[in-house]
Design a protein around this motif. Structure first.
Motif, PDB file in Angstrom:
ATOM      1  N   SER B 139      -2.406  -1.971  -4.783  1.00  0.00           N
ATOM      2  CA  SER B 139      -1.649  -1.436  -3.645  1.00  0.00           C
ATOM      3  C   SER B 139      -0.439  -2.324  -3.388  1.00  0.00           C
ATOM      4  CB  SER B 139      -2.541  -1.428  -2.407  1.00  0.00           C
ATOM      5  OG  SER B 139      -2.766  -2.755  -1.974  1.00  0.00           O
ATOM      6  N   GLY B 141       0.354  -3.996  -0.749  1.00  0.00           N
ATOM      7  CA  GLY B 141      -0.024  -5.270  -0.141  1.00  0.00           C
ATOM      8  C   GLY B 141      -0.586  -6.238  -1.175  1.00  0.00           C
ATOM      9  N   LEU B 168       5.995  -2.493   3.230  1.00  0.00           N
ATOM     10  CA  LEU B 168       4.566  -2.369   3.524  1.00  0.00           C
ATOM     11  C   LEU B 168       4.338  -1.739   4.890  1.00  0.00           C
ATOM     12  CD1 LEU B 168       3.569  -5.966   2.358  1.00  0.00           C
ATOM     13  CD2 LEU B 168       3.554  -3.860   1.011  1.00  0.00           C
ATOM     14  N   THR B 172      -0.894  -3.721   6.646  1.00  0.00           N
ATOM     15  CA  THR B 172      -0.765  -4.568   5.466  1.00  0.00           C
ATOM     16  C   THR B 172       0.176  -5.729   5.757  1.00  0.00           C
ATOM     17  OG1 THR B 172      -0.892  -2.498   4.259  1.00  0.00           O
ATOM     18  CG2 THR B 172      -0.423  -4.464   2.983  1.00  0.00           C
ATOM     19  N   ASP B 175      -1.561  -8.562   7.325  1.00  0.00           N
ATOM     20  CA  ASP B 175      -2.319  -9.351   6.340  1.00  0.00           C
ATOM     21  C   ASP B 175      -1.421 -10.323   5.584  1.00  0.00           C
ATOM     22  OD1 ASP B 175      -4.599  -8.056   7.050  1.00  0.00           O
ATOM     23  OD2 ASP B 175      -4.546  -6.616   5.378  1.00  0.00           O
TER      24      ASP B 175
END
Lengths: 303, 225
Positions: B139, B141, B168, B172, B175
């Motif tokens: 993905s 991220g 993003l 995400t 994170d």
């Protein structure tokens, strides 16, 4: 060290695989260019061999009138040797001249039988063989012996003077044109090869511009980035050079070997002459590849 | 760690990207550079990497005056700087492991160092189980985590991030910010250019705001605007 070598090897092989067709074009152009270059070198070697054999490196022959007086020979030798234009003077007696004649024309028995080496009726003249240090100053030799333009001389004991330079000049003129022609074609081909190699390098750089961008960001030195591309170009041109060498040997075996011994007293290029051109081809190929490599990378790697 | 003194950058087309900017960033700081597009954020980052040279003024990074740094020394400067971008800049034909290892390999690190450090850093960014995947199997991220791992694998003093959350989604992004925060807590100075308001407001770190190439605000524990 080994790891770095492995890294470069991997980069080079993947580069060659990636643009195979352009690499093939670069290899074949380098091959043809270096083949012609090698041919030009071998041709001039062959011509030099023939010139040495036919004139024995003598540029001027002073024929002495019969009977030959040893004192006259001595005096003339000294007189000629003292001239600045003269490198050395050797004496060739009637007997030696006759022996040489018989050897040179051994394949023409009719000619040889008509000549007797008996001192009483040996028709061949004794001579002084003059090697010039400065061939363009031939007139010094002619002047000191009082020779006229038709070759007859006033100096007692001298019959005639013969200037081999005329013959050599003609031989040189023909071979020079030939050699320059072949070298020119080789040069054009080398430039074409350089352009193609530069092109493979540039295509490689373009195909990997993202990778190169990352390499620069993480602090790879420019040499680390350049070397695989330079090796790739070098590799292509050295394959071309090896093919050219093999082909030259092939040509020599196919065309020169059958001539060995066929024509008397004409020496032919040997395998060692072909071996002697190898370093030239390798150096020329490497130079072309490096120049092309740097030209292809120009402006691409500015920080 | 970073010092800009009256730095002006004018591009060849006479666009003024930075105009008399003076900024000091200490070792271990976490700094946001904010501002609209074209305010000079990216130029700021590029100057620190010596991808561009200042037209006027002095820039010091890790004690080095960039104007006096000879071109062949630039790679050695960059080995002390990790970089992260909006578009990740990953190589699709290499695995996650090789993407990160590439950064060590091309600066001549031996294989045993690569084999040790790469799994370590990938574990740290939470991708320990995706080591042999290709980036296009990840993905957005996760890809950005790989790029952060690559930026940090050589243990840089400074991490420059140019819009790292630009591609993003918000969750995400959070994170990724947690990860950058962790990188900062182990001692790495982080400079991040962004126009992601939510993130800046949530992090409450130093904010330097640029507008038309000028510093119009420099605030510790600041918000976006």
């Amino acid at each position: 060290m080994f790891r770095r070598f492995e890294y470069y090897l991997r980069e080079v092989t993947s580069g060659l695989r990636r643009n195979g067709l352009v690499a093939f074009a670069a290899v074949s152009t380098t091959f043809i260019a270096l083949l012609l270059f090698g041919l030009a070198l071998l041709i001039s070697r062959q011509v030099n061999l023939m010139i040495e054999a036919t004139t024995g490196n003598v540029e001027v022959a002073v024929y002495l009138s019969d009977p030959v007086n040893p004192q006259t020979v001595e005096a003339l030798t000294q007189k000629l040797a003292s001239l600045p234009a003269v490198a050395n003077v050797t004496y060739e007696s009637k007997a030696e001249a006759c022996a040489k004649f018989k050897q040179e024309f051994a394949n023409q028995p009719g000619l040889v039988q008509g000549v007797s080496c008996d001192p009483k009726d040996n028709p061949l003249p004794a001579s002084l063989r003059v090697k010039l240090a400065h061939p363009e100053e031939y007139s010094q030799v002619a002047a000191v012996l009082g020779c006229r333009s038709d070759g007859t001389c006033a100096q007692p004991g001298v019959d005639k003077i013969y200037d081999f330079r005329g013959l050599l000049d003609r031989l040189f003129a023909v071979t020079r044109v030939f050699r320059v022609g072949v070298l020119l074609v080789a040069l054009v081909m080398l430039i074409a090869a350089a352009i193609l190699i530069a092109n493979t390098v540039r295509m490689g750089l373009f195909a990997r511009r993202k990778e190169i961008g990352i390499m620069k960001l993480v602090g790879a030195t420019n040499w680390r980035i350049r070397i695989p591309f330079l090796i790739e170009g070098l590799f292509e041109s050295l394959i071309g050079a090896s093919l050219a060498v093999l082909f030259l040997f092939g040509l020599k075996v196919a065309f020169i070997n059958p001539l060995y011994g066929k024509i008397q007293f004409v020496p032919w290029v040997t395998n060692s002459d072909v071996v002697a051109v190898i370093p030239w081809l390798v150096v020329a190929g490497a130079l072309v590849a490096l120049i092309a490599g740097f030209a292809g990378m120009r402006r691409f790697l500015d920080v | 760690m970073i010092s800009l003194q009256h730095v002006t950058k004018i591009y060849k087309n006479s666009v003024v990207a930075l105009d008399d900017v003076s900024v000091e960033i200490e070792k271990g700081e976490f700094v946001f550079i904010v501002g609209a597009s074209g305010s000079g954020k990216s130029t700021f980052i590029r100057l620190l990497l010596k991808e561009e040279e200042a037209t006027k003024g002095d820039i010091y990074v890790a004690g080095k005056n960039l104007a006096k740094l000879t071109p062949w020394k630039v790679p050695y400067l960059r080995r002390n700087i990790g970089t992260v971008f909006q578009d990740f800049k990953l190589l699709q034909d290499k695995t996650v492991f090789d993407n990160v290892g590439f950064a060590l390999e091309v600066i001549g690190k031996p294989k045993h160092v690569i084999d040790q450090r790469v799994p370590e850093i990938l574990e740290l960014v939470g991708l320990g189980d995706k080591i042999n995947n290709s980036p296009d199997e990840l993905s957005g991220g996760e890809q950005q985590r790989v790029s952060i791992a690559r930026a940090c694998v050589n243990r840089p003093l400074l991490l420059l991030a140019d819009e790292p959350t630009g591609n993003l989604d918000p969750t995400t992004s959070v994170d990724i910010m947690r990860l950058l925060d962790r990188v900062n807590r182990i001692g790495t100075t982080v400079v991040m250019a962004t126009h992601d308001q939510a993130i800046v407001d949530a992090m409450r770190r130093r904010v330097i705001e640029l507008d038309a190439g000028k510093v119009i605000r420099d605030q510790s524990r600041g918000v976006y605007s």
